[in-house]
Write a protein that holds these residues in place. Sequence first.
Motif, short mmCIF file in Angstrom:
data_model
loop_
_atom_site.label_atom_id
_atom_site.label_comp_id
_atom_site.label_asym_id
_atom_site.label_seq_id
_atom_site.Cartn_x
_atom_site.Cartn_y
_atom_site.Cartn_z
N ARG A 129 59.96 -17.63 -19.42
CA ARG A 129 59.57 -17.61 -18.00
C ARG A 129 58.95 -16.27 -17.63
NH1 ARG A 129 61.13 -14.38 -13.96
NH2 ARG A 129 63.31 -14.60 -14.61
N LYS A 130 59.53 -15.19 -18.13
CA LYS A 130 58.99 -13.85 -17.84
C LYS A 130 57.59 -13.68 -18.42
CE LYS A 130 63.45 -11.47 -17.48
NZ LYS A 130 64.34 -10.44 -18.07
N MET A 131 57.38 -14.22 -19.63
CA MET A 131 56.05 -14.10 -20.25
C MET A 131 55.02 -14.93 -19.50
SD MET A 131 56.94 -13.98 -24.32
CE MET A 131 55.23 -13.73 -24.77
N GLU A 183 51.82 -20.32 -6.76
CA GLU A 183 53.21 -20.36 -6.32
C GLU A 183 53.91 -21.64 -6.81
OE1 GLU A 183 55.24 -18.21 -4.83
OE2 GLU A 183 53.64 -16.76 -5.08
N GLU A 184 53.17 -22.76 -6.81
CA GLU A 184 53.74 -24.01 -7.30
C GLU A 184 54.05 -23.91 -8.79
OE1 GLU A 184 51.75 -27.28 -4.26
OE2 GLU A 184 50.67 -26.66 -6.03
N ILE A 185 53.15 -23.25 -9.53
CA ILE A 185 53.38 -23.07 -10.96
C ILE A 185 54.61 -22.21 -11.19
CG2 ILE A 185 52.44 -22.08 -13.08
CD1 ILE A 185 49.65 -22.79 -12.06
N ARG A 186 54.74 -21.13 -10.42
CA ARG A 186 55.91 -20.27 -10.56
C ARG A 186 57.19 -21.03 -10.23
NH1 ARG A 186 54.77 -14.73 -10.79
NH2 ARG A 186 52.59 -14.19 -10.39
N SER A 187 57.14 -21.85 -9.19
CA SER A 187 58.32 -22.64 -8.82
C SER A 187 58.67 -23.64 -9.91
CB SER A 187 58.06 -23.38 -7.49
OG SER A 187 57.84 -22.47 -6.44
N LEU A 188 57.65 -24.26 -10.49
CA LEU A 188 57.89 -25.23 -11.55
C LEU A 188 58.50 -24.55 -12.78
CD1 LEU A 188 57.53 -28.15 -12.55
CD2 LEU A 188 55.25 -27.51 -13.35
N VAL A 189 57.99 -23.36 -13.11
CA VAL A 189 58.52 -22.62 -14.26
C VAL A 189 59.96 -22.20 -13.99
CG1 VAL A 189 58.28 -20.50 -15.61
CG2 VAL A 189 56.26 -21.86 -15.05
N ALA A 190 60.23 -21.74 -12.76
CA ALA A 190 61.60 -21.34 -12.42
C ALA A 190 62.54 -22.53 -12.49
CB ALA A 190 61.62 -20.73 -11.01
N GLU A 191 62.07 -23.70 -12.05
CA GLU A 191 62.89 -24.91 -12.13
C GLU A 191 63.16 -25.29 -13.58
OE1 GLU A 191 62.67 -29.61 -10.70
OE2 GLU A 191 61.26 -28.14 -9.90
N ALA A 192 62.13 -25.14 -14.43
CA ALA A 192 62.29 -25.45 -15.85
C ALA A 192 63.29 -24.50 -16.50
CB ALA A 192 60.94 -25.36 -16.56
N GLY A 248 54.08 -13.06 -16.59
CA GLY A 248 53.19 -11.98 -16.98
C GLY A 248 51.76 -12.44 -17.16
N VAL A 249 51.58 -13.63 -17.74
CA VAL A 249 50.24 -14.18 -17.90
C VAL A 249 49.60 -14.46 -16.55
CG1 VAL A 249 48.94 -16.16 -18.76
CG2 VAL A 249 50.73 -15.14 -20.17
N LEU A 250 50.38 -15.00 -15.61
CA LEU A 250 49.85 -15.27 -14.27
C LEU A 250 49.47 -13.98 -13.56
CD1 LEU A 250 52.32 -18.07 -13.10
CD2 LEU A 250 49.97 -18.35 -13.85
N ARG A 251 50.30 -12.94 -13.73
CA ARG A 251 49.98 -11.65 -13.11
C ARG A 251 48.72 -11.05 -13.73
NH1 ARG A 251 55.68 -10.61 -13.42
NH2 ARG A 251 55.30 -9.46 -15.36
N LEU A 252 48.54 -11.26 -15.02
CA LEU A 252 47.39 -10.67 -15.72
C LEU A 252 46.08 -11.13 -15.10
CD1 LEU A 252 46.71 -8.88 -18.19
CD2 LEU A 252 46.48 -10.99 -19.51
N THR A 258 65.83 -23.02 -14.90
CA THR A 258 67.15 -23.42 -14.41
C THR A 258 67.67 -24.65 -15.14
OG1 THR A 258 66.58 -22.54 -12.22
CG2 THR A 258 68.44 -24.07 -12.35
N ALA A 259 66.77 -25.57 -15.47
CA ALA A 259 67.17 -26.80 -16.16
C ALA A 259 67.37 -26.60 -17.65
CB ALA A 259 66.13 -27.90 -15.92
N GLY A 260 67.03 -25.41 -18.15
CA GLY A 260 67.20 -25.13 -19.56
C GLY A 260 66.06 -25.60 -20.44
N VAL A 261 64.94 -26.03 -19.82
CA VAL A 261 63.79 -26.50 -20.59
C VAL A 261 63.10 -25.32 -21.28
CG1 VAL A 261 61.55 -27.67 -20.46
CG2 VAL A 261 63.47 -28.46 -19.06
#
Length: 429
Positions: free
Chosen positions: A198-200, A178-187, A203-207, A189-192
């Motif tokens: 982010r979707k891919m 969940e922390e990784i997902r939050s960090l990716v979502a923040e990245a 997908g890797v985390l779901r895999l 939002t920040a345009g990083v």
Amino acid sequence: MFELAIAVVLIALNGVFALSELAVVSSRKSRLRSLAEGRRPGAAAALALAEEPGRFLSTVQIGITLIGILSGVVSGAALGDRLALILIDAGMAKGWAETLGYGIVIAIITYLSVIIGELVPKHLALRDPEGIACLVAPGMRLVSRAAMPAVWLLDASTRAVFRLIGQETESASAVTEEEIRSLVAEAETAGVIETDERKMIAGVLRLGDRAVRGVMTPRTEVRWIDLGRSEAEIRAQLLASPHSRMPVADGSPDDMIGVVQLRELVGPLSQGEPFDLRRYVRKAPVLPDTLDALDALSALQKAQVPMALVHDEYGHFDGLVTPADILDAIAGAFHSEDPEPEAVRRADGSWLIAGSMPADEMADQLGLRLEQSRDYETAAGLVIAAMQRLPETGETCDIAGWRFEVVDLDGRRVDKLLVTRIDVDATVA
């Protein structure tokens, strides 16, 4: 002026300790380890402090406490008296002058201590925690060694108190998904990173959480070759196939013997020569349907041909998995393979969802939370698990604030679902 200079120095030292504390505590150990391997000055010392947070925090606390005591002595005994004398010389009564002098000095020292000694250093530490940690770590290690007896006593006392209340001083949790997902979502939002990236990543985390049956092509959609058919029928089937590889069975899909690659049959097929298909069959790995998708990917990488046959615990053929199925789970289906999207949002806010859509992807799309332990892999499986039977067209069930209506069946298979929001709670019990 000498006392004022001492007060300023003490406030600055307090800022150094506050800066060091937040920088080291906020630093990521993986990043510090990488900097240490790259021989960044101070990185090894910062990593050593981060590995022993109890000793480091005790060192910081000793420094801040001593600075606080000295600041109080200097500001109260020296600066307060000086300001009181100035006020008395200005004509103020002695009692009022002493009270006001001490009050003004304490207010100014407190203000500067909060701004210069706490807030500004901590904001700086949050901007580049690893870099600042490398900068201050050598000095903090020297302070820790100099105050070793007091540091040991405070650290041991802290551990004793934690043992008394049945807790550990070390953090029991590492970085969570969940922390990784939050960090990716923040990245994002920040345009990083971009939305597709982010979707891919999601997908890797779901895999990693899926069983191979959640990514395979199911048996009902597999085109296979039956060696029991005539050569003319087999030839026609091979020529009409849009696939580069096909599984081969001997009479029944539960008796799969391997896989053929159509590129090896181009010559015999184009020249009309007779051929024995068995000679071209290559062995394919056979995987249990409960195997993790990542383990399935590893098996595909080691296989003679990048196709694996999936069987259940009774030995029945369940489907097959290819690298394309793994890529589909990460990046989504290609329109050339599946022209219809798995989820379409309608004008009224409802969703038209394919029954074959992976349940975790559907949950991300709708914003609901699935239970960790589940026996289904698709949206249709979720509905069947909720109803505890195979549904009929038009039947509905309510799950986590959403109403799922079966709008189309393909035989007994749930083909389409209409999903409508019914309340704000989106949690699966």
